[in-house]
Design an enzyme around this catalytic site. Structure first.
Site, PDB file in Angstrom:
ATOM      1  N   CYS A   1     -10.518   0.141   7.964  1.00  0.00           N
ATOM      2  CA  CYS A   1     -10.115   1.490   8.357  1.00  0.00           C
ATOM      3  C   CYS A   1     -10.806   2.561   7.528  1.00  0.00           C
ATOM      4  O   CYS A   1     -11.086   3.656   8.035  1.00  0.00           O
ATOM      5  CB  CYS A   1      -8.600   1.636   8.250  1.00  0.00           C
ATOM      6  SG  CYS A   1      -7.915   1.134   6.663  1.00  0.00           S
TER       7      CYS A   1
ATOM      8  N   GLU B   1       0.830  -1.221   0.000  1.00  0.00           N
ATOM      9  CA  GLU B   1       0.000   0.000   0.000  1.00  0.00           C
ATOM     10  C   GLU B   1       0.854   1.256   0.000  1.00  0.00           C
ATOM     11  O   GLU B   1       0.605   2.191   0.753  1.00  0.00           O
ATOM     12  CB  GLU B   1      -0.930  -0.021   1.215  1.00  0.00           C
ATOM     13  CG  GLU B   1      -1.748  -1.294   1.324  1.00  0.00           C
ATOM     14  CD  GLU B   1      -2.472  -1.417   2.657  1.00  0.00           C
ATOM     15  OE1 GLU B   1      -2.056  -0.771   3.642  1.00  0.00           O
ATOM     16  OE2 GLU B   1      -3.455  -2.163   2.727  1.00  0.00           O
TER      17      GLU B   1
END
Length: 650
Positions: free
Chosen positions: A416, A320
Site C-alpha cells: 500500500c 499497526e
C-alpha cells in the site's frame, strides 16, 4: 465554528500549479521519470528479486482474458488504483501521450472486469462472487472501491476523460443501492475506511447528492448499536481471513463508539486518519458542528500526545495501531508511511475548513520527514515502517522488531505504501496553495518555488514563488493579475519561525495581521513581496511523559528532523551523548543533492576502556566527539547501518 455561509478554501487544480524547486523538484520530477515507470514494471512482475504484485494479472483473470487464480492480499486492486491516481495527477501538470495511452489500457481492463451490476473487486470476482459484502470487517471491498473512486476522480481531472469516472459512478450507485438504513439493505460499514473519501470526491465532481449522503451513512452508522463486525464474526460459517483478528477489538476499526463521541485516536492508524478525513469533509458539507468538534479533539490527541517528532503515527507493530498517550517507542514503532500520508490529508482538510495554520505545521512536518523517508532518492525502494532508531543486527524475524527493516525494499507483498507515496508526491501542488474565492483569500501553505494561476472572476491571477527553502528562509512572492477590490494574501507563519517579516518591493516593511497563524496582507495590485524569518538549528526535548525520550534530545532545523547515521558517527550510536550547552553548527554539503548537515559537540563512551564483564561497577571513560546529523528524510541512502533521531543529553 462552521457557519451556514462559511466557505472553505480549496486546493488549486494541479493544472494551475508548476513546481520548479531546488528541494521538491528532485522528488516530484521523479514521479514521472522513475516512480511511475518502476511501479508499472513491478505491477507487471518485471522487477527481479522483488515481491510479486500480480495485480494486473488479477484483473485479466477477472475480466475473463486469462485463466488462473487470484494472488495477493484481498486489497491487491488498490495498488493499481493508487498508481492510476498518481498518473492522473502527473498528467494534469505534465501531459504525456504514451503514459496516457498506457493508463487508458488499464482503465479498459478494469472496465472489462467490472460486473454487470457495477461491482469491481478481483478477489471476490475470482474466488467466490457469492461472498460479496459478507465479510466487511476483513474483505476490504469498500476500501478498494474508495481507492478506485479516488483514482477515477484524479484521472478525470487530469485528462478530462470520463470512462473511468463513469465506471466508478456505476460502482457507487451499486453501493448506494446496497447499503443504508432501509429495510432490505445491508446495515454494515467498511472494515477499512476509504470509500467515504472516494464517494465525497465523486459527489464534488458530479453533483450527485446521494454519494455524499452514502458517505455520511457510513460515518454515522459506525459504532452505533450492535457492532457490525462482531456480528459478522459470530455468524455460522464465518471464515476469518486474517488470523490476527482473533478476539477482535472494535477499537481497531474505530467502531467502538459513535464517531461524534470519540475523543482519542484509536486502533489501526491508517484506518483512523482516512476516517477522520471523511469526518472533516462531512462536517463541512453538512455544517455539522458536533462532527467538527470530534475532528478537533482527535487531532489534538494525535498531535499533542500520540505523534512522533517526524510526523509519524501508530506506535505499535502489532496491528499497526495507536496505543496510549505518550507511548512513543523509537526502535520498534510502526509509523507506517501511509499513516503519515493520511495525517497530511486530514491536516490539509482541517486547515482549509478552519483557516488555522497550525494544521499545516503538522502537514509540513509529515511531508518533509516520514513521507520522504518512505522512498529512496532514486524512487526505486521503499520503507513501509519508519522507526526513529535502527540497529540492523537486532531487526530479526520473530522478535518485537521483525517489522523494522534496516534498508528499503524493492516492493512488498502488501504494497500500500509505495503507490501511496507516488500519488502524494504527484499531488504536492494541492498542499502548497489554497484559494478561498468567496473571501478572496489566497493562502501560501508551503514554501515551494514555482508558479500558481488561480482563477478569479476577472481571469487568472499569477503568483510566482521563489525560494531556497528549507536551506534558506527567504521567500519572494511576485503577484500579478490581482482582481478589482484586491485580495488577502495569507502566508503561513511556521511554528518554528523567529523574526517573521514581510517586505514589499519599493515600500519597505509591511505590517501584517496574524490571522490564525497566517500573516494576512491586503494586496490591491501587482507587487513583489519578500518573506523572511530565522529558523536556526536547535536541540529539542520531548514531554517527560514520553518515557522513550526522557533524558534525550533531538536536532531539528525548520521543518526537518535530523538523525545520526553510523556512516558519519561510527557504530553503537547509543554510546553517544550530545552537549546541548554548545551551539549546533550548519554546513552546506553535497550530500543528497545539496543538503545542510548539522554538527554538534558531544561525547562517546570509549568501548576500549571497558574492563568489566557484561556488567560492572566501573565507570566508563568518555571521549569528546563531533556529532554529524543529516535529514531524517534521507537516511539509508548511502551505506546500511545504525540510525538514531534521539540521543542522550550530557
Amino acid at each position: 465554528m462552521i457557519t451556514g455561509g462559511h466557505m472553505r478554501s480549496e486546493s488549486l487544480d494541479l493544472k494551475q500549479v508548476k513546481i520548479q524547486d531546488t528541494f521538491w523538484s528532485a522528488h516530484v520530477d521523479l514521479v514521472k521519470s522513475a516512480i511511475i515507470p518502476y511501479q508499472w514494471d513491478v505491477m507487471n512482475d518485471r522487477i527481479e528479486d522483488a515481491e510479486s504484485s500480480h495485480c494486473l494479472e488479477n484483473f485479466r483473470i477477472a475480466a475473463g482474458l486469462k485463466k488462473g487464480e487470484f494472488y495477493g492480499a484481498v486489497f491487491q486492486d488498490t495498488d493499481i488504483a493508487k498508481w492510476l491516481e498518481a498518473v492522473g495527477f502527473s498528467l494534469a501538470y505534465c501531459p504525456d501521450g504514451e503514459l496516457e495511452r498506457t493508463a487508458d489500457e488499464v482503465i479498459d481492463l478494469i472496465a472489462r472486469a467490472q460486473q454487470e451490476d457495477g461491482y469491481i473487486n478481483t478477489y471476490f470476482t475470482i474466488n467466490d462472487p457469492k461472498k460479496r459484502w459478507t465479510n466487511l470487517c476483513e474483505g476490504h471491498e469498500l476500501y478498494t472501491a474508495g481507492h478506485l473512486m479516488e483514482a477515477a476522480a484524479a484521472y478525470y481531472q487530469g485528462t478530462g476523460k470520463r470512462k473511468f469516472l463513469d465506471c466508478m459512478c456505476r460502482f457507487a450507485d451499486l453501493i448506494c443501492d446496497t447499503f443504508g438504513t432501509e429495510d432490505g439493505k445491508n446495515h454494515g460499514y467498511p472494515g477499512h475506511q476509504e470509500v467515504e473519501i472516494g464517494l465525497i470526491k465523486l459527489y464534488r465532481l458530479t453533483g450527485e447528492r446521494r454519494y455524499l449522503d452514502q458517505a455520511k451513512y457510513f460515518i454515522d452508522a459506525r459504532g452505533v448499536g450492535e457492532n457490525c463486525f462482531l456480528k459478522e464474526m459470530a455468524a455460522p460459517g464465518y471464515q476469518m481471513i486474517f488470523p490476527e483478528f482473533h478476539d477482535y477489538d472494535p477499537r481497531y476499526s474505530q467502531s467502538h463508539l459513535p464517531v461524534r463521541e470519540q475523543d482519542t485516536a484509536e486502533g489501526h492508524a491508517v484506518r483512523a486518519v482516512y476516517m477522520y478525513c471523511a469526518m472533516a469533509d462531512l462536517a463541512y458539507e453538512y455544517k455539522d458542528h458536533e462532527l467538527m468538534a470530534a475532528c478537533e479533539r482527535i487531532w489534538d490527541n494525535i498531535t499533542k500526545k500520540r505523534m512522533y517528532i517526524t510526523g509519524g503515527i501508530g506506535s505499535s507493530g502489532i496491528l499497526e495501531r495507536f496505543t496510549t498517550d505518550y507511548d512513543l517507542p523509537n526502535e520498534y514503532n510502526y509509523s507506517e508511511t501511509c499513516a503519515s500520508i493520511g495525517l497530511a490529508l486530514f491536516g490539509l482538510r482541517m486547515a482549509q475548513i478552519t483557516g488555522q495554520a497550525s494544521y499545516m505545521d503538522v502537514v509540513e512536518r509529515a511531508l518533509y520527514n516520514t513521507v520522504l523517508a518512505g522512498i529512496s532518492l532514486d524512487g526505486r525502494s521503499f520503507f513501509y515502517v519508519n522507526p526513529l532508531e535502527v540497529w540492523p543486527d537486532a531487526c530479526m524475524d520473530r522478535t518485537s522488531k521483525e517489522h523494522v527493516k534496516p534498508v528499503r525494499r524493492k516492493w512488498f507483498g502488501v504494497a500500500c505504501c509505495p503507490p501511496n507515496i507516488a500519488r502524494t508526491l504527484a499531488s504536492l501542488g494541492q498542499y502548497i496553495y489554497s484559494w478561498n474565492r468567496k473571501e478572496k483569500e489566497f493562502y501560501v501553505n508551503l514554501f515551494v518555488s514555482g508558479e500558481a494561476e488561480p482563477e478569479t472572476e476577472e481571469g487568472s491571477m499569477k503568483i510566482h514563488m521563489k525560494t531556497e527553502f528549507p536551506w534558506q528562509n527567504r521567500i519572494t512572492l511576485q503577484v500579478s493579475g490581482v482582481p478589482k477590490g484586491g485580495i488577502r494574501l495569507m502566508v503561513r507563519i511556521p511554528d518554528y519561525a523567529e523574526g517573521f517579516r514581510i517586505l514589499k518591493e519599493g515600500a519597505g516593511e509591511v505590517r501584517y495581521e496574524n490571522r490564525k497563524g497566517y500573516a494576512s496582507v491586503t494586496v490591491e495590485g501587482d507587487g513583489t513581496y519578500e518573506i523572511s524569518f530565522e529558523a536556526p538549528p536547535q536541540f529539542v526535548r520531548a514531554d517527560p511523559r514520553v518515557r522513550a525520550d526522557a533524558g534525550r534530545t533531538a536536532m531539528i532545523r525548520g521543518p526537518l528532523v535530523y538523525c545520526l547515521e553510523e556512516t558519519d558517527n561510527g557504530e553503537n550510536l547509543s554510546a553517544l551523548c550530545a552537549d546541548t550547552d554548545q551551539e549546533i553548527t550548519e554546513e552546506k554539503s553535497d550530500l543528497f543533492g545539496g543538503s545542510v548537515i548539522l554538527r554538534a559537540r558531544g561525547e562517546r563512551v570509549v568501548q576500549a576502556s571497558w574492563k568489566g564483564g557484561l556488567y560492572s561497577a566501573e565507570k566508563p571513560e568518555r571521549e569528546p566527539v563531533t556529532l554529524t546529523a543529516v535529514p531524517y528524510a534521507f537516511w539509508n541512502n548511502r551505506n546500511p547501518g545504525e540510525m538514531a533521531v534521539w540521543i542522550r543529553e550530557l
